[in-house]
Design a protein around this motif. Structure first.
Motif, PDB file in Angstrom:
ATOM      1  N   CYS A 133       0.809  -1.220   0.000  1.00 29.06           N
ATOM      2  CA  CYS A 133       0.000   0.000   0.000  1.00 29.06           C
ATOM      3  C   CYS A 133       0.840   1.267   0.000  1.00 29.06           C
ATOM      4  O   CYS A 133       0.288   2.373   0.087  1.00 29.06           O
ATOM      5  N   GLY A 134       2.145   1.124  -0.051  1.00 32.37           N
ATOM      6  CA  GLY A 134       3.005   2.308  -0.093  1.00 32.37           C
ATOM      7  C   GLY A 134       2.875   3.196   1.118  1.00 32.37           C
ATOM      8  O   GLY A 134       3.044   4.416   1.027  1.00 32.37           O
ATOM      9  N   GLY A 135       2.565   2.587   2.259  1.00 33.50           N
ATOM     10  CA  GLY A 135       2.416   3.358   3.486  1.00 33.50           C
ATOM     11  C   GLY A 135       1.022   3.874   3.735  1.00 33.50           C
ATOM     12  O   GLY A 135       0.737   4.428   4.813  1.00 33.50           O
ATOM     13  N   ASP A 136       0.140   3.730   2.753  1.00 36.96           N
ATOM     14  CA  ASP A 136      -1.253   4.162   2.912  1.00 36.96           C
ATOM     15  C   ASP A 136      -2.008   3.102   3.711  1.00 36.96           C
ATOM     16  O   ASP A 136      -2.099   1.950   3.296  1.00 36.96           O
ATOM     17  N   ALA A 137      -2.551   3.487   4.859  1.00 34.53           N
ATOM     18  CA  ALA A 137      -3.206   2.530   5.746  1.00 34.53           C
ATOM     19  C   ALA A 137      -4.620   2.218   5.287  1.00 34.53           C
ATOM     20  O   ALA A 137      -5.585   2.283   6.046  1.00 34.53           O
ATOM     21  N   SER A 138      -4.756   1.870   3.998  1.00 34.65           N
ATOM     22  CA  SER A 138      -6.037   1.478   3.433  1.00 34.65           C
ATOM     23  C   SER A 138      -5.882   0.069   2.863  1.00 34.65           C
ATOM     24  O   SER A 138      -5.229  -0.119   1.831  1.00 34.65           O
ATOM     25  N   VAL A 139      -6.471  -0.912   3.552  1.00 28.41           N
ATOM     26  CA  VAL A 139      -6.247  -2.319   3.237  1.00 28.41           C
ATOM     27  C   VAL A 139      -7.569  -2.978   2.875  1.00 28.41           C
ATOM     28  O   VAL A 139      -8.566  -2.824   3.591  1.00 28.41           O
ATOM     29  N   ALA A 140      -7.587  -3.741   1.777  1.00 30.72           N
ATOM     30  CA  ALA A 140      -8.812  -4.410   1.358  1.00 30.72           C
ATOM     31  C   ALA A 140      -8.488  -5.714   0.642  1.00 30.72           C
ATOM     32  O   ALA A 140      -7.401  -5.882   0.082  1.00 30.72           O
ATOM     33  N   HIS A 141      -9.435  -6.636   0.707  1.00 37.43           N
ATOM     34  CA  HIS A 141      -9.373  -7.889  -0.056  1.00 37.43           C
ATOM     35  C   HIS A 141      -8.153  -8.738   0.314  1.00 37.43           C
ATOM     36  O   HIS A 141      -7.506  -9.315  -0.551  1.00 37.43           O
ATOM     37  N   VAL A 142      -7.838  -8.806   1.620  1.00 35.88           N
ATOM     38  CA  VAL A 142      -6.711  -9.617   2.066  1.00 35.88           C
ATOM     39  C   VAL A 142      -7.168 -10.613   3.128  1.00 35.88           C
ATOM     40  O   VAL A 142      -8.183 -10.416   3.803  1.00 35.88           O
ATOM     41  N   ARG A 143      -6.395 -11.689   3.250  1.00 36.35           N
ATOM     42  CA  ARG A 143      -6.547 -12.624   4.365  1.00 36.35           C
ATOM     43  C   ARG A 143      -5.234 -12.636   5.118  1.00 36.35           C
ATOM     44  O   ARG A 143      -4.190 -12.966   4.550  1.00 36.35           O
ATOM     45  N   ILE A 144      -5.302 -12.243   6.395  1.00 35.00           N
ATOM     46  CA  ILE A 144      -4.104 -12.208   7.225  1.00 35.00           C
ATOM     47  C   ILE A 144      -4.261 -13.258   8.315  1.00 35.00           C
ATOM     48  O   ILE A 144      -5.217 -13.216   9.093  1.00 35.00           O
ATOM     49  N   ALA A 145      -3.331 -14.203   8.361  1.00 40.46           N
ATOM     50  CA  ALA A 145      -3.420 -15.298   9.327  1.00 40.46           C
ATOM     51  C   ALA A 145      -2.099 -15.427  10.079  1.00 40.46           C
ATOM     52  O   ALA A 145      -1.021 -15.419   9.478  1.00 40.46           O
ATOM     53  N   GLY A 146      -2.200 -15.538  11.408  1.00 41.28           N
ATOM     54  CA  GLY A 146      -1.021 -15.795  12.225  1.00 41.28           C
ATOM     55  C   GLY A 146      -0.105 -14.614  12.437  1.00 41.28           C
ATOM     56  O   GLY A 146       1.012 -14.780  12.951  1.00 41.28           O
ATOM     57  N   ASP A 147      -0.533 -13.419  12.075  1.00 40.08           N
ATOM     58  CA  ASP A 147       0.300 -12.234  12.286  1.00 40.08           C
ATOM     59  C   ASP A 147       0.371 -11.935  13.783  1.00 40.08           C
ATOM     60  O   ASP A 147      -0.619 -12.086  14.508  1.00 40.08           O
ATOM     61  N   ALA A 148       1.527 -11.493  14.262  1.00 38.97           N
ATOM     62  CA  ALA A 148       1.691 -11.176  15.679  1.00 38.97           C
ATOM     63  C   ALA A 148       2.611  -9.974  15.826  1.00 38.97           C
ATOM     64  O   ALA A 148       3.741  -9.987  15.344  1.00 38.97           O
ATOM     65  N   VAL A 149       2.102  -8.926  16.473  1.00 39.50           N
ATOM     66  CA  VAL A 149       2.893  -7.725  16.707  1.00 39.50           C
ATOM     67  C   VAL A 149       2.375  -7.077  17.990  1.00 39.50           C
ATOM     68  O   VAL A 149       1.203  -7.223  18.345  1.00 39.50           O
ATOM     69  N   GLU A 150       3.247  -6.389  18.688  1.00 40.81           N
ATOM     70  CA  GLU A 150       2.867  -5.752  19.943  1.00 40.81           C
ATOM     71  C   GLU A 150       3.240  -4.279  19.907  1.00 40.81           C
ATOM     72  O   GLU A 150       4.331  -3.905  19.470  1.00 40.81           O
ATOM     73  N   GLY A 151       2.281  -3.434  20.335  1.00 43.43           N
ATOM     74  CA  GLY A 151       2.548  -2.001  20.440  1.00 43.43           C
ATOM     75  C   GLY A 151       2.652  -1.265  19.120  1.00 43.43           C
ATOM     76  O   GLY A 151       3.191  -0.160  19.074  1.00 43.43           O
ATOM     77  N   ALA A 152       2.131  -1.815  18.052  1.00 39.56           N
ATOM     78  CA  ALA A 152       2.222  -1.167  16.732  1.00 39.56           C
ATOM     79  C   ALA A 152       1.184  -0.051  16.596  1.00 39.56           C
ATOM     80  O   ALA A 152       0.151  -0.043  17.263  1.00 39.56           O
TER      81      ALA A 152
END
Length: 231
Positions: free
Chosen positions: A40-59
């Motif tokens: 997305c080039g840094g643009d926080a606009s996300v669509a039509h994705v499947r995200i599985a198992g992602d893990a992050v803290e404090g983002a």
């Protein structure tokens, strides 16, 4: 004469179903942060994705726009989702403990087996949302809005629902232990299948006017009013 505040009210209109519009074919994304940065080039606009198992803290995901997607088995503990716009998304087995969602907006979303322990939804809006087998223990939905929301088999113990606005809300097998409903009207809400214990109300208990309870629950409230219940 019985107290009319605790009489069974007429059945309210049921919530509209969430029915998120999610395409059958989704792009697999390993990480929400990386997808925003790279695809997305840094643009926080996300669509039509499947995200599985992602893990992050404090983002920092503030102002995220997430739509028509699936998130499964992800962990975003202590993350910032303030003013996020989330629509047509199915969440399953995700952990958002201690994250913030101040003024976030959720539309046509489903949450299954998700964890929001200690999360902050100050002034957040939920519209056409379904929640099942999840926990909002110690979470805050203060001054938020629920419209067309169905919650089943979910824990709201010690949650703060102060000044929450609600319309067409269904609670089934929900745990309200130590939950604050201070200045939240429960008019039209059926609590008869829920566990109620030590809930926080104003002195006059006007929050309960127009709600439905079973006899055992109503007796407990009557005792708080100083009424002696005879066998």
């Amino acid at each position: 004469m019985p107290d009319r505040r605790f009489q069974k009210a007429a059945s309210p209109l049921p919530p509209r179903a969430a029915d998120p519009a999610i395409p059958e074919r989704l792009v697999e994304a390993a990480s929400l942060s990386e997808w925003i940065a790279c695809a997305c080039g840094g643009d926080a606009s996300v669509a039509h994705v499947r995200i599985a198992g992602d893990a992050v803290e404090g983002a920092d995901f503030a102002l995220l726009e997430l739509s028509e997607s699936r998130m499964e088995g992800c962990s975003y503990a202590g993350c910032d989702f303030d003013r996020a716009m989330v629509s047509d998304v199915a969440f399953a087995g995700c952990d958002f403990s201690n994250s913030t969602f101040s003024q976030a907006n959720f539309t046509r979303c489903t949450f299954s087996s998700c964890k929001f322990t200690g999360a902050d939804f100050l002034e957040a809006v939920f519209s056409r949302v379904e929640v099942r087998d999840s926990t909002f223990a110690y979470a805050s939905l203060a001054r938020g809005k629920l419209e067309d929301v169905s919650v089943v088999s979910t824990d709201f113990s010690q949650a703060d629902l102060t000044e929450l606005r609600q319309r067409r809300v269904r609670f089934d097998d929900v745990r309200f232990v130590g939950t604050s409903f201070f200045r939240t009207s429960l008019d039209g809400v059926d609590l008869s299948s829920c566990q109620l214990a030590d809930i926080v109300l104003s002195d006059a208990m006007g929050e309960l006017r127009g709600c439905s309870m079973d006899l055992f629950q109503a007796a407990g409230i009557a005792r708080r009013l100083g009424v002696n219940i005879k066998d």
